[in-house]
Design a protein around this motif. Structure first.
Motif, mmCIF file in Angstrom:
data_model
loop_
_atom_site.group_PDB
_atom_site.id
_atom_site.type_symbol
_atom_site.label_atom_id
_atom_site.label_comp_id
_atom_site.label_asym_id
_atom_site.label_seq_id
_atom_site.Cartn_x
_atom_site.Cartn_y
_atom_site.Cartn_z
ATOM 1 N N PHE A 193 41.652 52.282 31.400
ATOM 2 C CA PHE A 193 41.272 53.329 32.346
ATOM 3 C C PHE A 193 40.938 52.720 33.693
ATOM 4 O O PHE A 193 40.540 51.569 33.778
ATOM 5 C CB PHE A 193 40.017 54.074 31.855
ATOM 6 C CG PHE A 193 40.221 54.836 30.580
ATOM 7 C CD1 PHE A 193 40.847 56.061 30.579
ATOM 8 C CD2 PHE A 193 39.743 54.329 29.383
ATOM 9 C CE1 PHE A 193 41.016 56.775 29.401
ATOM 10 C CE2 PHE A 193 39.915 55.026 28.201
ATOM 11 C CZ PHE A 193 40.549 56.256 28.205
ATOM 12 N N MET A 194 41.060 53.540 34.727
ATOM 13 C CA MET A 194 40.634 53.159 36.072
ATOM 14 C C MET A 194 39.634 54.194 36.560
ATOM 15 O O MET A 194 39.747 55.374 36.227
ATOM 16 C CB MET A 194 41.831 53.107 37.023
ATOM 17 C CG MET A 194 42.817 52.008 36.688
ATOM 18 S SD MET A 194 44.201 51.955 37.826
ATOM 19 C CE MET A 194 43.386 51.351 39.288
ATOM 20 N N LEU A 195 38.669 53.734 37.347
ATOM 21 C CA LEU A 195 37.686 54.662 37.893
ATOM 22 C C LEU A 195 38.346 55.607 38.890
ATOM 23 O O LEU A 195 39.164 55.203 39.717
ATOM 24 C CB LEU A 195 36.564 53.905 38.611
ATOM 25 C CG LEU A 195 35.513 53.256 37.742
ATOM 26 C CD1 LEU A 195 34.493 52.526 38.606
ATOM 27 C CD2 LEU A 195 34.816 54.265 36.843
ATOM 28 N N SER A 196 37.943 56.843 38.812
ATOM 29 C CA SER A 196 38.371 57.856 39.761
ATOM 30 C C SER A 196 37.544 57.715 41.035
ATOM 31 O O SER A 196 36.406 57.259 40.998
ATOM 32 C CB SER A 196 38.136 59.231 39.128
ATOM 33 O OG SER A 196 38.484 60.263 39.996
ATOM 34 N N GLU A 197 38.101 58.101 42.138
ATOM 35 C CA GLU A 197 37.432 58.216 43.433
ATOM 36 C C GLU A 197 37.149 56.909 44.164
ATOM 37 O O GLU A 197 36.674 56.933 45.295
ATOM 38 C CB GLU A 197 36.114 59.000 43.324
ATOM 39 C CG GLU A 197 36.300 60.406 42.800
ATOM 40 C CD GLU A 197 35.031 61.218 42.839
ATOM 41 O OE1 GLU A 197 34.361 61.225 43.896
ATOM 42 O OE2 GLU A 197 34.701 61.839 41.821
ATOM 43 N N VAL A 198 37.400 55.748 43.539
ATOM 44 C CA VAL A 198 37.099 54.477 44.204
ATOM 45 C C VAL A 198 38.203 53.460 43.956
ATOM 46 O O VAL A 198 39.003 53.606 43.036
ATOM 47 C CB VAL A 198 35.754 53.869 43.733
ATOM 48 C CG1 VAL A 198 34.601 54.804 44.039
ATOM 49 C CG2 VAL A 198 35.789 53.505 42.275
ATOM 50 N N ASP A 199 38.207 52.422 44.771
ATOM 51 C CA ASP A 199 39.118 51.295 44.598
ATOM 52 C C ASP A 199 38.363 50.032 44.988
ATOM 53 O O ASP A 199 37.897 49.907 46.125
ATOM 54 C CB ASP A 199 40.362 51.476 45.468
ATOM 55 C CG ASP A 199 41.568 50.688 44.982
ATOM 56 O OD1 ASP A 199 41.428 49.908 44.007
ATOM 57 O OD2 ASP A 199 42.643 50.843 45.583
ATOM 58 N N TRP A 227 44.564 48.772 48.685
ATOM 59 C CA TRP A 227 45.918 49.335 48.706
ATOM 60 C C TRP A 227 46.774 48.634 49.754
ATOM 61 O O TRP A 227 47.973 48.473 49.554
ATOM 62 C CB TRP A 227 45.888 50.853 48.911
ATOM 63 C CG TRP A 227 45.145 51.331 50.109
ATOM 64 C CD1 TRP A 227 45.642 51.553 51.365
ATOM 65 C CD2 TRP A 227 43.746 51.621 50.176
ATOM 66 N NE1 TRP A 227 44.640 51.968 52.214
ATOM 67 C CE2 TRP A 227 43.461 52.033 51.511
ATOM 68 C CE3 TRP A 227 42.701 51.594 49.257
ATOM 69 C CZ2 TRP A 227 42.196 52.398 51.935
ATOM 70 C CZ3 TRP A 227 41.441 51.966 49.680
ATOM 71 C CH2 TRP A 227 41.201 52.358 50.990
ATOM 72 N N ILE A 228 46.181 48.165 50.844
ATOM 73 C CA ILE A 228 46.916 47.388 51.853
ATOM 74 C C ILE A 228 47.204 45.993 51.287
ATOM 75 O O ILE A 228 48.314 45.479 51.419
ATOM 76 C CB ILE A 228 46.101 47.253 53.167
ATOM 77 C CG1 ILE A 228 45.748 48.618 53.726
ATOM 78 C CG2 ILE A 228 46.802 46.352 54.166
ATOM 79 C CD1 ILE A 228 46.856 49.328 54.443
#
Length: 160
Positions: free
Chosen positions: A46-52, A146-147
């Motif tokens: 799973f990955m956390l929603s709303e953050v990176d 993301w960059i």
């Protein structure tokens, strides 16, 4: 016609209900990516929603990973599945035993960026972390993950 409408309404309603369960975190891949085992002994990523969080190799990536490890590794957590991202990753909210939400804690400590689709509270927490120059916000020009991912992809040799 009425039965078809009713079935359609039931299908839409069921598909929008968030799936919630408890599970034990068995692996931390990075600050916002985990593997959780459920009551049926099934391990899912799973990955956390709303953050990176910063990617492995970026500044503060190890700190974000350690932060998450200290809070949830080998612990039972509440998991609310929010959906999937465009790559098919399952996005979740992780609730600790005391009721705190992991993604909010990461944002508060300056160890993650809020997504554009984040709730207002998450954006506010990010703004406070920026003002307080916590974590990534202490850097002059932090590179969002993301960059960074795009730069890594572009720098890889292209096969012929």
């Amino acid at each position: 016609m009425k039965i078809t409408s009713l079935l359609f309404f039931i299908f839409i309603s069921a598909s929008t209900i968030a799936q919630t369960f408890t599970g034990k975190v068995v692996n931390i891949i990075d600050g916002n990516t985990f593997e959780i085992i459920d009551d049926y002994d099934e391990v899912t990523k799973f990955m956390l929603s709303e953050v990176d969080c910063p990617e492995l190799g970026q500044q503060l990536s190890e700190e974000a990973k350690v932060f998450s490890e200290q809070l949830i590794l080998k612990k039972k957590v509440g998991v609310t599945v929010k959906g999937k991202d465009m790559w098919g990753n399952k996005l979740v909210v992780i609730e600790l035993k005391n009721g705190d939400l992991l993604h909010e804690m990461l944002i508060r400590e300056g160890l993650a960026w809020a997504s554009r689709k984040a709730e207002a509270k998450v954006a506010e927490l990010e703004g406070k972390a920026k003002t307080d120059k916590k974590g990534i916000w202490a850097m002059a020009e932090p590179t969002p993950p993301w960059i960074y991912r795009r730069q890594q992809t572009m720098s890889q040799a292209k096969g012929r």
